[in-house]
Enzyme design. Sequence first.
Site, mmCIF file in Angstrom:
data_model
loop_
_atom_site.group_PDB
_atom_site.id
_atom_site.type_symbol
_atom_site.label_atom_id
_atom_site.label_comp_id
_atom_site.label_asym_id
_atom_site.label_seq_id
_atom_site.Cartn_x
_atom_site.Cartn_y
_atom_site.Cartn_z
ATOM 1 N N TYR B 108 25.266 -15.344 28.337
ATOM 2 C CA TYR B 108 25.252 -14.079 29.081
ATOM 3 C C TYR B 108 24.193 -13.158 28.513
ATOM 4 O O TYR B 108 23.986 -13.113 27.293
ATOM 5 C CB TYR B 108 26.598 -13.363 28.961
ATOM 6 C CG TYR B 108 27.733 -14.000 29.704
ATOM 7 C CD1 TYR B 108 27.897 -13.783 31.069
ATOM 8 C CD2 TYR B 108 28.668 -14.803 29.052
ATOM 9 C CE1 TYR B 108 28.967 -14.353 31.755
ATOM 10 C CE2 TYR B 108 29.731 -15.378 29.720
ATOM 11 C CZ TYR B 108 29.877 -15.146 31.082
ATOM 12 O OH TYR B 108 30.922 -15.713 31.753
ATOM 13 N N ARG B 157 34.073 -23.197 27.746
ATOM 14 C CA ARG B 157 34.420 -22.767 29.102
ATOM 15 C C ARG B 157 33.689 -23.638 30.112
ATOM 16 O O ARG B 157 32.480 -23.868 29.999
ATOM 17 C CB ARG B 157 33.973 -21.307 29.370
ATOM 18 C CG ARG B 157 34.662 -20.180 28.656
ATOM 19 C CD ARG B 157 36.129 -19.948 28.943
ATOM 20 N NE ARG B 157 36.700 -20.364 30.205
ATOM 21 C CZ ARG B 157 36.725 -19.648 31.331
ATOM 22 N NH1 ARG B 157 36.170 -18.471 31.389
ATOM 23 N NH2 ARG B 157 37.325 -20.115 32.425
ATOM 24 N N HIS B 160 31.157 -21.338 35.273
ATOM 25 C CA HIS B 160 31.871 -20.515 36.258
ATOM 26 C C HIS B 160 31.057 -19.294 36.624
ATOM 27 O O HIS B 160 30.172 -18.871 35.867
ATOM 28 C CB HIS B 160 33.246 -20.084 35.716
ATOM 29 C CG HIS B 160 33.169 -19.263 34.477
ATOM 30 N ND1 HIS B 160 33.072 -19.830 33.216
ATOM 31 C CD2 HIS B 160 33.132 -17.928 34.277
ATOM 32 C CE1 HIS B 160 32.998 -18.861 32.307
ATOM 33 N NE2 HIS B 160 33.024 -17.701 32.927
ATOM 34 N N HIS B 162 31.859 -15.293 37.834
ATOM 35 C CA HIS B 162 32.887 -14.262 38.033
ATOM 36 C C HIS B 162 32.663 -13.575 39.379
ATOM 37 O O HIS B 162 31.522 -13.252 39.731
ATOM 38 C CB HIS B 162 32.783 -13.201 36.935
ATOM 39 C CG HIS B 162 33.093 -13.714 35.562
ATOM 40 N ND1 HIS B 162 34.343 -13.625 35.000
ATOM 41 C CD2 HIS B 162 32.319 -14.319 34.639
ATOM 42 C CE1 HIS B 162 34.315 -14.150 33.781
ATOM 43 N NE2 HIS B 162 33.097 -14.580 33.541
#
Lengths: 184, 238
Positions: B108, B157, B160, B162
């Site tokens: 991120y 994780r 994905h 969000h």
Amino acid sequence: MILPTPSQTVGPFFSLGLPWSDGPYAVPEDAPGAFWLRGVVVDGAGEPVPDALIETWQADPAGRFDHPDDPRGAVATPGFRGFARCPTDAEGRWAIRTVRPGPVPGPDGTLQAPHIDVSVLARGLLDRLVTRIYFPDEPANAGDPVLSGIDPIRRPTLVAKESDDGLVFDITLQGDHETVFFAF
Amino acid sequence: MAEWITPAPYRSDVEGEQPPLAVPTYGSTALRSPRQPLVVLPQGLTELTGPLLGEGRVGALDHDLTRQHEGEPQGERIEVFGRVLDGDGRPVRDTLVEMWQTNAAGRYRHAGDRHPAPLDPNFTGAGRAMTDGEGRYRFVTIKPGAYPWRNHHNAWRPAHIHFSLFGQAFTQRLVTQMYFPNDPLFDQDPIFNSIRDPAARQRLVSAFDLDATTPEWSLAYRFDIVLRGREATPMEDA
């Protein structure tokens, strides 16, 4: 009927996508009667939660919502949005600029005391938490159907406190002074 | 003032379809999940209305995460599209869809992300779009990467994206995550598996759609999002 999409946590990095520079303003900065509503989010160990997002939704001072499903017509307050969102900072603090809402009709012809609905989103919350902010020294609190239904010991967690420049509403996710959270 | 009817309430969650707040395998829930039972809130006008956001907030390129910088981001270019519907199958029109994600390397663009994977100067990882009159939305982005987190030994994780939606009412507010089909990391991920009903869990997984790919340009994944429906349709005026 189709089944709804399940909720998942907003995660710790929502600040990439959700906050706006004017997000904390439910009303323009200089709106008549505007004040700061501030608070801290703490966890079950009493530690601040630095990665939460607070969102609020409320009626205008006349008790009307800026929404077509409010059958009484448009809001009477220019510039009133009724929605605010603010991420918590490193100390778990958030703040929104708003005005006091008017009373809102409740079920079966009752009148609800002025209140603000709140969503709490954070890492570790797989679904948002929902709570309500009521106002101190509000006579209508005594007859409010939601507030009256809460255990009197826990009721104060839903009522803001006076501060120097507005009101304070702290949110405790877990523990002795746990905030009342709602489901619907 | 004309006589008015309170709008119909929205349906409540069904057991197992939404995640519980306390999930022992997901460490962050331990100190953050309330211990007291939730109090049922009757749905009044505060809950039956909600912010109608979007007008003036979405720029022309906000839906295209590959065109927000001077150069193109690294990674596998994809289109993510679908419809936003309510529980009665009606399109949710003109509603804001917000999304955010990692870059192709699984990092991120955020000061708190310590995963030692490269940052991409041409990728921020956030997008906004409005649904159209049919409830449709579309993003152009790159496929996010998996990343490690410290929840348990060797926790990763699944890739994905969000998603955040408001719908038409406070009760319809939804924040969720879209996953990719056949991800080998599903079985060990406590966030994905917090949805106990396996059928409900699959509603978080997008579908690869070959027909929707743009030839020699991008792959495509369909992700339809369903917000709560109403208990009953309000009566029309006689």
